[in-house]
Design an enzyme around this catalytic site. Structure first.
Site, PDB file in Angstrom:
ATOM      1  N   SER A   1      36.228  28.940  22.275  1.00  0.00           N
ATOM      2  CA  SER A   1      35.911  29.483  21.128  1.00  0.00           C
ATOM      3  C   SER A   1      37.131  30.453  20.553  1.00  0.00           C
ATOM      4  O   SER A   1      36.827  30.583  19.346  1.00  0.00           O
ATOM      5  CB  SER A   1      34.668  30.248  21.141  1.00  0.00           C
TER       6      SER A   1
ATOM      7  N   HIS B   1      39.545  36.034  25.297  1.00  0.00           N
ATOM      8  CA  HIS B   1      39.333  35.724  23.907  1.00  0.00           C
ATOM      9  C   HIS B   1      38.472  34.706  23.719  1.00  0.00           C
ATOM     10  O   HIS B   1      37.723  34.494  22.600  1.00  0.00           O
ATOM     11  CB  HIS B   1      40.579  35.687  23.256  1.00  0.00           C
TER      12      HIS B   1
ATOM     13  N   HIS C   1      33.733  42.724  21.586  1.00  0.00           N
ATOM     14  CA  HIS C   1      32.628  43.752  21.143  1.00  0.00           C
ATOM     15  C   HIS C   1      32.501  43.799  19.605  1.00  0.00           C
ATOM     16  O   HIS C   1      31.663  44.663  19.010  1.00  0.00           O
ATOM     17  CB  HIS C   1      32.881  45.047  22.025  1.00  0.00           C
TER      18      HIS C   1
ATOM     19  N   ASP D   1      34.102  27.741  26.152  1.00  0.00           N
ATOM     20  CA  ASP D   1      33.849  26.416  25.045  1.00  0.00           C
ATOM     21  C   ASP D   1      35.228  26.334  24.295  1.00  0.00           C
ATOM     22  O   ASP D   1      34.912  25.631  23.158  1.00  0.00           O
ATOM     23  CB  ASP D   1      32.480  26.683  24.209  1.00  0.00           C
TER      24      ASP D   1
ATOM     25  N   THR E   1      31.315  33.374  21.536  1.00  0.00           N
ATOM     26  CA  THR E   1      29.839  32.716  22.423  1.00  0.00           C
ATOM     27  C   THR E   1      30.244  33.122  23.699  1.00  0.00           C
ATOM     28  O   THR E   1      31.525  33.488  24.096  1.00  0.00           O
ATOM     29  CB  THR E   1      30.060  31.229  22.070  1.00  0.00           C
TER      30      THR E   1
ATOM     31  N   ARG F   1      29.831  52.661  27.561  1.00  0.00           N
ATOM     32  CA  ARG F   1      28.889  51.389  27.719  1.00  0.00           C
ATOM     33  C   ARG F   1      28.273  51.552  28.702  1.00  0.00           C
ATOM     34  O   ARG F   1      27.443  50.539  29.312  1.00  0.00           O
ATOM     35  CB  ARG F   1      29.937  50.099  27.509  1.00  0.00           C
TER      36      ARG F   1
HETATM   37  C1  HEM Z   1      50.082  42.805  23.213  1.00  0.00           C
HETATM   38  C2  HEM Z   1      48.692  42.749  24.230  1.00  0.00           C
HETATM   39  C3  HEM Z   1      47.614  43.367  23.791  1.00  0.00           C
HETATM   40  C4  HEM Z   1      46.973  44.006  22.702  1.00  0.00           C
HETATM   41  C5  HEM Z   1      47.799  44.631  21.759  1.00  0.00           C
HETATM   42  C6  HEM Z   1      45.705  44.346  23.147  1.00  0.00           C
HETATM   43  C7  HEM Z   1      44.723  45.158  22.291  1.00  0.00           C
HETATM   44  C8  HEM Z   1      43.509  45.459  22.657  1.00  0.00           C
HETATM   45  C9  HEM Z   1      42.639  46.170  21.485  1.00  0.00           C
HETATM   46  C10 HEM Z   1      43.143  46.899  20.426  1.00  0.00           C
HETATM   47  C11 HEM Z   1      41.541  46.232  22.216  1.00  0.00           C
HETATM   48  C12 HEM Z   1      40.154  46.808  21.619  1.00  0.00           C
HETATM   49  C13 HEM Z   1      40.283  48.272  21.927  1.00  0.00           C
HETATM   50  C14 HEM Z   1      38.898  48.939  21.504  1.00  0.00           C
HETATM   51  O1  HEM Z   1      37.831  48.936  22.519  1.00  0.00           O
HETATM   52  O2  HEM Z   1      38.814  49.633  20.914  1.00  0.00           O
HETATM   53  C15 HEM Z   1      41.571  45.653  23.668  1.00  0.00           C
HETATM   54  C16 HEM Z   1      40.516  45.198  24.343  1.00  0.00           C
HETATM   55  C17 HEM Z   1      40.437  44.541  25.598  1.00  0.00           C
HETATM   56  N1  HEM Z   1      41.529  43.969  26.159  1.00  0.00           N
HETATM   57 FE1  HEM Z   1      43.618  43.905  25.288  1.00  0.00          FE
HETATM   58  N2  HEM Z   1      45.282  43.807  24.357  1.00  0.00           N
HETATM   59  C18 HEM Z   1      46.370  43.172  24.884  1.00  0.00           C
HETATM   60  C19 HEM Z   1      46.600  42.409  26.272  1.00  0.00           C
HETATM   61  C20 HEM Z   1      45.547  42.428  27.010  1.00  0.00           C
HETATM   62  C21 HEM Z   1      45.588  41.624  28.198  1.00  0.00           C
HETATM   63  C22 HEM Z   1      46.849  40.984  28.839  1.00  0.00           C
HETATM   64  C23 HEM Z   1      44.282  41.698  28.824  1.00  0.00           C
HETATM   65  C24 HEM Z   1      44.080  40.955  29.916  1.00  0.00           C
HETATM   66  C25 HEM Z   1      42.975  40.537  30.310  1.00  0.00           C
HETATM   67  C26 HEM Z   1      43.218  42.463  27.671  1.00  0.00           C
HETATM   68  C27 HEM Z   1      42.335  42.814  28.121  1.00  0.00           C
HETATM   69  C28 HEM Z   1      41.129  43.472  27.112  1.00  0.00           C
HETATM   70  C29 HEM Z   1      39.798  43.710  27.484  1.00  0.00           C
HETATM   71  C30 HEM Z   1      39.068  43.283  28.579  1.00  0.00           C
HETATM   72  C31 HEM Z   1      39.385  44.356  26.473  1.00  0.00           C
HETATM   73  C32 HEM Z   1      38.012  44.764  25.917  1.00  0.00           C
HETATM   74  C33 HEM Z   1      37.343  43.927  25.235  1.00  0.00           C
HETATM   75  C34 HEM Z   1      36.057  44.464  24.651  1.00  0.00           C
HETATM   76  O3  HEM Z   1      35.801  45.720  24.767  1.00  0.00           O
HETATM   77  O4  HEM Z   1      35.290  43.390  24.310  1.00  0.00           O
HETATM   78  N3  HEM Z   1      44.163  42.638  26.799  1.00  0.00           N
HETATM   79  N4  HEM Z   1      42.826  45.260  23.583  1.00  0.00           N
END
Ligand code: HEM
Length: 915
Positions: A196, A134, A139, A194, A190, A485
């Protein structure tokens, strides 16, 4: 030949093998820098609108501009994601977008059948990586128009019809001349490391979190962040995808920011809010980056090569921080070897890294001198940005558990189970307040995340309720996003990043059911396997790796580049920019320090914990013996006994069982042989099961004896047990008492009624116990033989050592020890329990803290023995009648039954031989 990389095998060749692995890795990284940094942004058009003011020369700006003064938009918010694969391989899928059906991939390959834990990590590690991503990328909100409609496959739990998934927001900065380029997306955070996620990626977001007083962030007297009115989520830099783990981390690092600001204010009282804020942000962000580099990453890829690689990223193996001296000797050996004509390294690498076209050399230099604090930024000629492939390899949703288990600090008995779907969005902040941060940190510290494998997506993430959107399936989305993507499918992804492609499904896994599912879904075509599916399916992983080598290949370049390309981690990581206090803060603070600073209640649980992201447990650090008595006792009690307490109703049967092996594997990695703790795998040859409590020995004034007999002991452990299974060999009660001493080894004594016990009387307190018991004439039960495992003279233990030192560690010049002591049950307990057969432990577990258990009597009459039983008895009677009361033993905790009490704690016997 295996398709997998070979460097992990080199570690088996000792230190030089590890260095050969390190050089190989460094060269792979160089190759990735050469071939796989593909930028798709046009910075000039953004730069035209940016002016870098004097503040931005020494501070991070809110939107990430002006880090690179010559290219001020580099790395800033809304710059495009770059690529690590060639653009010809990076086109969004259109025809194949839904092939195979991503929802079916989710149902068949991603749904968790049972929770598969990652045993070498704790749940903090899962929350942490989401906290980091984060900071790095997002995106942005998905587009509302024209969602993707996925037909629900046959037998889907949602029935028939379609599942609708919103598309990723398109890039509004595209120009007509870019029409032939693959689609692009913009980072809404960003790109820089940093902080953010805490500070925001815009002036507006940052203004909302600042208090504008003394450089601090907003947090109330109860350590609560302000909350958004509608969502109930905290006001912080980035608050999407919210759950309890993020509430904990955002609170912790907001507090850390404020602690840094306090330190700076004390040192620089004349500086204004803006200056203090800017410096505290720089310092806090660098601290998070360091924790990630030298703590989180080595926990997740716990291999000697990567451990050194990460250490060297921050400090360089010749640097000043961390366990520097451990590596200095190794570096000397490396240099010595490379100077030889028959260099071992040169032979195993197949070339001389000293001579090879500069690449090897710079790889070695890099390893030795580190990145952080280097003289100049280095983006390898390609402006810094994070890539779509980088985002893809962080899709680590299987890390999430189904439930959060909450424990009281120190305990391993679940006090509350919270389904994860009840810990998201506004509920997160409510739970943080209700369950208390320190208990939650402890709970996260001792529980595991899920492992990054197939069929391990938690149910709640496959049916996640998103405000204003509805329910979504994250596994379906994760698969779909990569296709949308243009992240290539698995095998092409591997080719593109310099890895061998697989040649058959069996390269991934040997599991017959998984293989059958993979082959069916992907139509027997390995080229169709989705990138994420392939990554999760890789069962060949380097030792200690929580994920496979495909993801790792992206990490090795990104982890270094995030630091190398950033002015504030290279030429401006210096006291003039950070302040000396700031540099010191970053260099000398660990995650354990941060946790303790803001949760002092965790001090006992974190004793000896070197890596906060590995499961917390018992550690006996090298300097343990030198600790105060109270701390040693607390460590064994909290991290040993309480941590391994048997669950209610699950006392092990009174026959020997090897639980030592079991808890050894979770807890005792670090336990060195020590007189208070048994070696791993040890199981007590006798007295396998019992209960243990904290006790105090309150001496009778002027009792005539010295050392602990005179000073008393406020910090003791008392274990009560029976010799074996009473149904088998009669009820034979025994006691072991360990008195802790400041700065010195503990003193121990054990006592029995007789070797064969008290027959069918199951009242533990029916008889008095002593450290000297007579051998029985008719010893049919073989007990003496059992005891012979411990001493040659099984019936006599000495207590001289206890008389030689006081609790505070001071030595006694003329020790006076009893020859025999007696533990005489007090009236409060003597007749409290039944004598009929039953489990004595239940009795003992019911005794209240504060109860006085034993009066201790002692005699100094010489111990005389005779082969005539009657004479022996007379001597014994004479000694007993000469004994006087010297003190009392009182419970300072209730008794508990634990695996540590049964197999871990070690009561050294002062044997007859040791006198
Ligand atoms: C309760 C825990 C979590 C929830 C509710 C959650 C929920 C979400 C949601 C709603 C998205 C966006 C989906 C979309 O593209 O429409 C997302 C993206 C993502 N999540 Fe999670 N997440 C959780 C935990 C984690 C964890 C532990 C990781 C570990 C690294 C992670 C990695 C990512 C990544 C890499 C993306 C893609 C972001 C992007 O496309 O910019 N998430 N997550």
């Amino acid at each position: 030949m295996s398709v997998w990389v070979t460097w992990p095998a080199l570690t088996k060749l000792g230190t030089l093998g590890i260095f050969a692995g390190l050089i190989t890795l460094a060269m792979e990284r160089e190759a990735l820098f050469e071939n796989n940094l593909i930028d798709v942004e046009n910075y000039e058009r953004h730069n035209a609108d940016i002016t870098c003011d004097p503040r931005s020369e020494i501070a991070r700006t809110e939107d990430g501009t002006c880090n690179i003064l010559s290219n001020p938009s580099e790395g800033s918010v809304y710059m495009r994601f770059s690529r690590n694969v060639g653009l010809s391989a990076a086109h969004a899928e259109t025809d194949t977008l839904l092939t195979p059906n991503p929802r079916e991939v989710s149902n068949v390959l991603m749904a968790r059948d049972e929770f598969k834990p990652a045993p070498s990590l704790n749940f903090i590690a899962a929350a942490w990586i989401q906290f980091m991503i984060h900071d790095w990328f997002d995106h942005g909100p998905n587009a509302e128009a024209d969602p993707i409609q996925i037909p629900l496959p046959a037998g889907d739990p949602l029935g028939s019809g379609t599942m609708s998934v919103r598309r990723t927001q398109a890039d509004p900065s595209r120009t007509p001349d870019e029409a032939a380029l693959p689609q692009t997306f913009r980072n809404h955070n960003t790109h820089w490391w940093d902080g953010s996620q805490l500070y925001g990626s815009s002036k507006e977001a940052s203004d909302k979190v600042r208090s504008f007083v003394d450089g601090k962030l907003k947090i109330d007297a109860n350590n609560r962040l302000p909350r958004e009115f509608v969502s109930g989520k905290p006001v912080t830099g980035f608050n999407e995808n919210w759950w309890l783990g993020l509430s904990m981390l955002h609170q912790l690092f907001t507090l850390e920011h404020n602690a840094i600001a306090d330190r700076l204010k004390a040192r620089y009282p004349d500086k204004d809010d803006q200056w203090l804020y800017d410096k505290a942000r720089l310092i806090n962000s660098a601290l998070m980056a360091k924790i990630h580099t030298v703590e989180w990453t080595p926990a997740v890829i716990a291999n000697p090569v990567t451990e050194r690689a990460m250490y060297s990223n921050w400090w360089g193996l010749l640097g000043q921080g961390g366990p520097r001296s451990d590596f200095q000797e190794e570096v000397r050996k490396l240099r010595e070897d490379l100077a030889k004509s028959d260099s071992f390294i040169t032979r195993i690498l197949g070339f001389d890294p000293n001579l090879s076209d500069g690449v090897g050399n710079s790889a070695i230099d890099h390893a030795l001198t580190g990145i952080v604090g280097s003289a100049a930024t280095n983006n390898y000629g390609v402006p810094f940005s994070l890539s779509e492939e980088f985002v893809a390899v962080y899709r680590m949703h299987p890390l999430m558990r189904d439930n959060i288990e909450v424990y009281d600090i120190g305990s391993n008995l679940v006090s509350r189970t919270i389904p994860l779907q009840n810990a998201i969005d506004r509920e997160a902040e409510n739970l943080l307040a209700a369950e208390r941060p320190e208990r939650l940190w402890y709970s996260f510290g001792i529980t595991n995340p899920g492992s990054l494998t197939l069929n391990n997506y938690p149910g709640f993430l496959r049916d996640l309720s998103l405000p204003l959107v509805g329910n979504v399936d994250m596994a379906t989305i994760d698969v779909l996003r990569d296709r949308e993507r243009g992240v290539p499918r698995y095998n092409e992804f591997r080719r593109q990043i310099g890895l061998n492609p697989i040649t058959k499904f069996e390269d991934l896994t040997k599991d017959p059911e998984t293989l059958a599912n993979l082959k069916r879904l992907y139509n027997n075509d390995i080229e169709q396997i989705d990138a994420l599916v392939g990554q999760l399916a890789e069962t060949v992983r380097p030792d200690g790796f929580a994920f496979g080598e495909t993801a790792f290949q992206i990490f090795i370049s990104a982890a270094s580049r995030r630091l190398m390309a950033d002015r504030f981690y290279t030429q401006d990581y210096r006291p003039e920019v950070y302040t000396q206090e700031g540099i010191d803060w970053v260099e000398h603070t660990t995650m354990v320090d941060v946790l303790k600073r803001h949760n002092p209640q965790l001090n006992s649980s974190l004793v000896g914990v070197e890596n906060a992201f590995k499961p917390w447990g018992l550690n006996i650090p090298a300097d343990y013996e030198s600790w105060p008595a109270a701390n040693k006792m607390e460590n064994l009690w909290v991290n040993g006994a309480l941590r391994t307490q048997y669950q209610d109703g699950e006392l092990p049967p009174l026959v020997p069982v090897d639980v030592g092996g079991l808890i050894g594997s979770i807890l005792w990695d670090k336990v060195k042989k020590n007189s208070d703790v048994a070696p791993v795998g040890y199981s007590k040859p006798i007295h396998p099961h019992g209960v243990m409590a904290k006790v105090r020995f309150v001496p009778t004034a002027n009792n005539g004896y010295t050392g602990l007999f005179a000073s008393g002991s406020d910090h003791s452990l008392l274990r009560l047990s029976v010799t074996g299974d009473p149904a088998d060999r009669g009820f034979a009660p025994g006691l072991a008492w360990k008195a802790f001493v400041d700065g010195q080894p503990s003193k121990n004594v054990s006592a029995l009624y007789t070797l064969s016990g008290q027959g069918g009387n199951y009242n533990f307190f029916a008889n008095e116990l002593s450290q000297f018991v007579q051998t029985e004439a008719n010893e049919t039960l073989g007990t003496t033989i059992l005891f012979s495992a411990v001493t040659l003279k099984p019936t006599l233990l000495r207590v001289d050592d206890m008389a030689k030192v006081k609790q505070d560690g001071s030595a006694v010049s003329s020790p006076k020890a009893p020859t025999q002591i007696y533990f005489v049950p007090r009236a409060e307990v003597k007749s409290r329990f039944a004598s009929t057969p039953h489990d004595f432990r239940e009795d003992l577990l019911s005794i209240e803290e504060g109860t006085k258990l034993y009066d201790v009597y002692a005699t100094s009459m010489e111990i005389k023995t005779s082969i005539l039983p009657s004479l022996n008895q007379r001597y014994a009677n004479e000694r007993r009648s000469s004994a006087r009361k010297i003190g009392e033993i009182e419970l300072t905790s209730p008794f508990i039954a634990s695996a540590f009490g049964d197999t871990g704690v070690f009561f050294k016997h002062q044997r007859h031989e040791d006198k």
